[in-house]
Design a protein around this motif. Structure first.
Motif, PDB file in Angstrom:
ATOM      1  N   ASP A  70       0.849  -1.200   0.000  1.00 49.71           N
ATOM      2  CA  ASP A  70       0.000   0.000   0.000  1.00 49.71           C
ATOM      3  C   ASP A  70       0.883   1.248   0.000  1.00 49.71           C
ATOM      4  N   GLN A  71       0.293   2.362  -0.382  1.00 48.76           N
ATOM      5  CA  GLN A  71       1.052   3.593  -0.579  1.00 48.76           C
ATOM      6  C   GLN A  71       1.802   4.042   0.671  1.00 48.76           C
ATOM      7  N   ALA A  72       1.153   4.009   1.813  1.00 43.57           N
ATOM      8  CA  ALA A  72       1.796   4.474   3.046  1.00 43.57           C
ATOM      9  C   ALA A  72       3.023   3.632   3.387  1.00 43.57           C
ATOM     10  N   SER A  73       2.912   2.333   3.238  1.00 39.93           N
ATOM     11  CA  SER A  73       4.035   1.433   3.539  1.00 39.93           C
ATOM     12  C   SER A  73       5.195   1.676   2.583  1.00 39.93           C
ATOM     13  N   CYS A  74       4.893   1.806   1.295  1.00 35.75           N
ATOM     14  CA  CYS A  74       5.937   2.046   0.300  1.00 35.75           C
ATOM     15  C   CYS A  74       6.618   3.396   0.505  1.00 35.75           C
ATOM     16  N   LEU A  75       5.830   4.424   0.793  1.00 35.19           N
ATOM     17  CA  LEU A  75       6.408   5.747   1.023  1.00 35.19           C
ATOM     18  C   LEU A  75       7.310   5.757   2.255  1.00 35.19           C
ATOM     19  N   PHE A  76       6.922   5.026   3.288  1.00 38.15           N
ATOM     20  CA  PHE A  76       7.764   4.950   4.477  1.00 38.15           C
ATOM     21  C   PHE A  76       9.092   4.266   4.151  1.00 38.15           C
ATOM     22  N   ALA A  77       9.047   3.207   3.350  1.00 35.27           N
ATOM     23  CA  ALA A  77      10.282   2.518   2.951  1.00 35.27           C
ATOM     24  C   ALA A  77      11.186   3.453   2.149  1.00 35.27           C
ATOM     25  N   VAL A  78      10.608   4.225   1.242  1.00 33.63           N
ATOM     26  CA  VAL A  78      11.391   5.177   0.448  1.00 33.63           C
ATOM     27  C   VAL A  78      12.019   6.238   1.358  1.00 33.63           C
ATOM     28  N   GLU A  79      11.253   6.712   2.331  1.00 37.08           N
ATOM     29  CA  GLU A  79      11.780   7.695   3.282  1.00 37.08           C
ATOM     30  C   GLU A  79      12.974   7.124   4.046  1.00 37.08           C
ATOM     31  N   CYS A  80      12.857   5.903   4.514  1.00 36.43           N
ATOM     32  CA  CYS A  80      13.968   5.275   5.251  1.00 36.43           C
ATOM     33  C   CYS A  80      15.171   5.055   4.346  1.00 36.43           C
ATOM     34  N   LYS A  81      14.926   4.656   3.102  1.00 36.41           N
ATOM     35  CA  LYS A  81      16.027   4.493   2.151  1.00 36.41           C
ATOM     36  C   LYS A  81      16.793   5.802   1.999  1.00 36.41           C
ATOM     37  N   ARG A  82      16.079   6.906   1.878  1.00 38.54           N
ATOM     38  CA  ARG A  82      16.738   8.218   1.741  1.00 38.54           C
ATOM     39  C   ARG A  82      17.548   8.566   2.984  1.00 38.54           C
ATOM     40  N   HIS A  83      17.022   8.240   4.163  1.00 36.50           N
ATOM     41  CA  HIS A  83      17.774   8.485   5.400  1.00 36.50           C
ATOM     42  C   HIS A  83      19.076   7.678   5.397  1.00 36.50           C
ATOM     43  N   PHE A  84      19.005   6.401   5.013  1.00 35.46           N
ATOM     44  CA  PHE A  84      20.221   5.586   4.967  1.00 35.46           C
ATOM     45  C   PHE A  84      21.209   6.158   3.955  1.00 35.46           C
ATOM     46  N   GLN A  85      20.736   6.565   2.797  1.00 29.39           N
ATOM     47  CA  GLN A  85      21.626   7.129   1.781  1.00 29.39           C
ATOM     48  C   GLN A  85      22.276   8.424   2.258  1.00 29.39           C
TER      49      GLN A  85
END
Length: 103
Positions: free
Chosen positions: A33-48
């Motif tokens: 779902d959109q909320a779950s995917c957006l949260f994963a993208v946000e965390c990916k950006r934090h790691f990067q």
């Protein structure tokens, strides 16, 4: 709604290679779902932002199970991140990873 994801490490860095080329992370989020995917993208950006030489793979829990990524990659569970304090949790994990080896 509070989102969570699980972070796994895999690849040469986590197998203890003397000169790993990068740090491979797997982020497993709850669903597609959109909320779950957006949260994963946000965390990916934090790691990067906080971890040099990082490569991040994102999969939903169902995708990870279907392709047996965790077992095939011999991934190591590192942490669970929740949306209430994701950036600070990612920063803490990134510092622990960076302190455990060298690139």
């Amino acid at each position: 709604m509070n989102q969570t994801l699980v972070v796994y490490g895999f690849g040469s860095f986590f197998r203890g290679a003397k000169k790993p080329g990068d740090i491979d992370l797997l982020l497993i989020h709850r669903s597609t779902d959109q909320a779950s995917c957006l949260f994963a993208v946000e965390c990916k950006r934090h790691f990067q932002r906080h971890l040099p030489h990082v490569e991040v793979v994102m999969l939903s829990a169902i995708e990870a199970e279907q392709n047996e990524f965790i077992s095939r990659a011999e991934a190591i569970r590192l942490a669970t991140i929740d949306s209430d304090s994701s950036e600070s949790q990612v920063l803490d994990l990134a510092r622990r990873i960076a302190a455990s080896g060298s690139l």
